[in-house]
Design a protein around this motif. Sequence first.
Motif, PDB file in Angstrom:
ATOM      1  N   ARG A 253      30.265  30.994 110.405  1.00  0.00           N
ATOM      2  CA  ARG A 253      29.431  30.291 111.383  1.00  0.00           C
ATOM      3  C   ARG A 253      28.062  30.956 111.360  1.00  0.00           C
ATOM      4  N   PRO A 254      26.984  30.188 111.438  1.00  0.00           N
ATOM      5  CA  PRO A 254      26.906  28.742 111.542  1.00  0.00           C
ATOM      6  C   PRO A 254      27.307  28.055 110.243  1.00  0.00           C
ATOM      7  N   LEU A 255      27.322  26.721 110.284  1.00  0.00           N
ATOM      8  CA  LEU A 255      27.766  25.940 109.141  1.00  0.00           C
ATOM      9  C   LEU A 255      26.920  26.211 107.899  1.00  0.00           C
ATOM     10  N   GLU A 256      25.617  26.476 108.098  1.00  0.00           N
ATOM     11  CA  GLU A 256      24.765  26.760 106.937  1.00  0.00           C
ATOM     12  C   GLU A 256      25.263  27.980 106.164  1.00  0.00           C
ATOM     13  N   ASP A 257      25.775  28.974 106.884  1.00  0.00           N
ATOM     14  CA  ASP A 257      26.248  30.173 106.200  1.00  0.00           C
ATOM     15  C   ASP A 257      27.549  29.907 105.444  1.00  0.00           C
TER      16      ASP A 257
END
Length: 332
Positions: A253-257
Motif C-alpha cells: 500500500r498504496p496501490l502505486e507501490d
Amino acid sequence: MDVVEYRPERDQYVWTFGGVAPSHRISPGTLLRLWTEDAFSGRLTRTTDSPSAVLNMAEVNPQTGPFFVEGAEPGDTLALHVVDLTPARDWGASTLIPFFGALSVTDRTALLHDPLPERTWIYQLDRTKETVLFEAQSADLHLELPMNPMLGTVGVAPAGREVRSSLVPDVFGGNMDTPEMKPGVTCYLGVNVEGAMFSVGDGHYRQGEGESCGTAVEGAMDVTILVELIKGTPTTWPRIESDSHYVVVGSSRPLEDAWRASQIGMIGWLGELYGLDRLDSYQLLTQISESPLANVVDTNYSAVTKIAKKLLPTGSAYGGMHSHLREQARSL
C-alpha cells in the motif's frame, strides 16, 4: 511419483503463513490432491445470511497445509504447478462485509458515514455449461457467467520468523487474489525458511480484476498441484508462468507501490531471461507490459505486471521448469 491426498478437518485449518507446524513433509516431485474450504469457512450458505451474524472474522481464509518440502532452504525457489482446480460444491457465495471492500468505508479509510448495508449472493453452478449464475436482488436480472476457477491464496512462510495472517499478501505470496492463479500455470515463490512451508486456499469460482467488493464467488475447491524445487535460485516477488505469459505480482500500500513492485520484479525477470541491463529491461517493459489489478481490498493491495511470450524470443525461465511440469501434468 509420490501422491499425497489431504482433506483437512475443521480443527486442522491454518490461518497464518509462518508459525505453524507442517501438516505433511513431502519431497520435490510430489503430486498433491487437496481440498480447500471457502474463505468464509463454509458459514455463508443462504442469501439471508449476514456476515456480521454468521462470520467469525478470526476464522476467514482458512488454508490447507503447510507442507514442508524436503531440501528446501532460503535462497531456493519453490515451483507449484496448478494441475487442476475443480469446484467442490455446486454453489459459491459472495457478500458485502461491513468495513471491507474497495468502495466502502473501511478501517483504513475512516469516514463518518456508516458502512454499506450487508447483502449476500449465492451463485449456483452449472457444471455442464461451466457457468455460475448471478441473480440480482434489486431487479429481475439473471446472468450466466463463465466459471474461472482460481486460488486466491498461495504462499510460503515469511522470512525472519514473521507470522502473517492468511488475509495478507506480500513478498511471500499469500492472499494475492489474482485470476492469473488458474489451472495450467506454475507459481514461483522464493523460499524463506527451511522446508518452504507453503499453504494454499481461498478458492474462487470466478473473480473480476481487483475483487472490488472484497469477495469473489467464494467456494470450496478440489486442488491438484505438482511441487518442485529449484535449488540455488532466489525469487523475490511471486512469479507466475503460463503457456502464454510471464507474470509478476507485487503487494503493498498504496496501490502505486504494489504496481511498482510488480514492475521492478518483471524488470529483473527480463534481465534473467535475456541478459538485459535494467535500463534496456525498463524500456522494453514500457512498450509491452500489461498491468491488470489483482486486489484493491486486502491488508496489502496486489498489482500484476504481465508480458505476452509471443512478443519475446523463446525464453527458458528456471531452466524450462514450466514446460517440464506442464508435460508431467498432461501425462497424469
